[in-house]
Design an enzyme around this catalytic site. Structure first.
Site, PDB file in Angstrom:
ATOM      1  N   ASP A   1       0.849  -1.205   0.000  1.00 22.98           N
ATOM      2  CA  ASP A   1       0.000   0.000   0.000  1.00 22.98           C
ATOM      3  C   ASP A   1       0.879   1.248   0.000  1.00 22.98           C
ATOM      4  OD1 ASP A   1      -2.484   1.327   0.006  1.00 22.98           O
ATOM      5  OD2 ASP A   1      -2.436   1.587   2.183  1.00 22.98           O
TER       6      ASP A   1
ATOM      7  N   ASP B   1       3.413   2.536   8.049  1.00 25.06           N
ATOM      8  CA  ASP B   1       2.138   1.845   7.824  1.00 25.06           C
ATOM      9  C   ASP B   1       2.324   0.526   7.083  1.00 25.06           C
ATOM     10  OD1 ASP B   1       0.905   3.937   9.090  1.00 25.06           O
ATOM     11  OD2 ASP B   1       0.264   4.939   7.254  1.00 25.06           O
TER      12      ASP B   1
END
Length: 281
Positions: free
Chosen positions: A168, A185
């Site tokens: 991502d 993240d």
């Protein structure tokens, strides 16, 4: 500020000395600036599954191993206990990836502790000592865009050599620290060798980098680092210091129609099984 409920147990255990402020609130977690023994760090508090908007898509969780067979069966059935264990596995995936990537020399926030759904890690700072901004909040010259793009492509290579694809990666989860970009993240990180979607995700990660920095350095838009990197990985010749060209010659081969139909049939069977499980629940 008043100590948030989820951070009180860390305060009671002496893992943190106090909470300074909330740094951000995202789709999967809240991040707070905390004090730990004279150091400033951050605490990532994962939201419960019912409060998050990010879906734990099967593409990301494919081939994630669960050592406990009872937990694995519960997760497959989708029971309440299984959903709780799946949530724990989702959170620990980021912790595992951070330790693994930090050990491989990838620039990620240094992890310190993981306790009751809270991840304590390094607070990434800019040159002024403030919390580092995300790339999407910064403007670059063409030279800066080329330099940061080259750095991040090399980080993607190091990640892949460590067996991990971010999954991502974009300008929204990369911080610009005083010493360069830092990747954040990682709960959706996937096993490069064990996940059938790893190639697609890596190509998308690299394409996101190209498109973002291509706004400032248009020549980057003609590069194709993603396919070059994956081809080296498939051949077993990818190294952390691989010299890349950004050029790749695509081979035109006949389409394997039978293989495509098998993929479609497998996807249809998987969807039918999922719907059946939902009806049984």
């Amino acid at each position: 500020m008043k100590t948030p409920k989820r951070l009180q147990s860390l305060l009671d255990e002496g893992l943190i000395d106090g909470v300074s402020r909330q740094l951000m609130s995202g789709k999967e977690a809240q991040v707070f600036v905390v004090q730990c023994g004279g150091e400033t760090r951050c605490a990532k508090v994962y939201k419960e599954a019912t409060q998050r908007s990010f879906r734990q898509a099967v593409d990301y969780t494919e081939n994630r191993k669960v050592k406990n067979s009872r937990e694995a069966r519960a997760m497959a059935k989708g029971s309440k206990f299984g959903r709780e264990k799946q949530e724990e596995a989702w959170q620990s995936a980021e912790v595992d990836a951070l330790y693994r990537l930090a050990g491989a020399g990838v620039r990620v926030p240094k992890p310190f502790n993981f306790f009751e759904g809270v991840l304590l890690m390094e607070l990434v700072m800019d040159a002024d000592g403030s919390a580092a901004p995300r790339l999407n909040d910064v403007q670059f010259t063409p030279q800066q865009a080329w330099a940061h793009h080259a750095t991040l492509v090399q980080e993607v290579v190091r990640m892949l050599c460590a067996g991990i694809v971010h999954g991502d990666l974009s300008e929204f989860n990369i911080l610009l620290a005083a010493d360069g970009p830092v990747i954040i993240d990682l709960p959706q990180a996937v096993d490069a060798a064990g996940n059938n979607h790893a190639k697609r995700m890596l190509l998308r990660d690299v394409e996101n980098l190209r498109n973002f920095f291509g706004q400032f350095a248009p020549d980057l838009l003609r590069s194709d680092f993603g396919h070059e990197i994956w081809a080296l990985f498939e051949r077993g010749t990818l190294t952390p210091d691989a010299r890349l060209t950004g050029r790749f010659v695509h081979q035109n081969r006949p389409v394997d129609l039978r293989g495509v139909m098998r993929e479609i049939d497998d996807a249809r069977d998987e969807d039918s099984a999922r719907r059946l499980r939902m009806q049984q629940q």
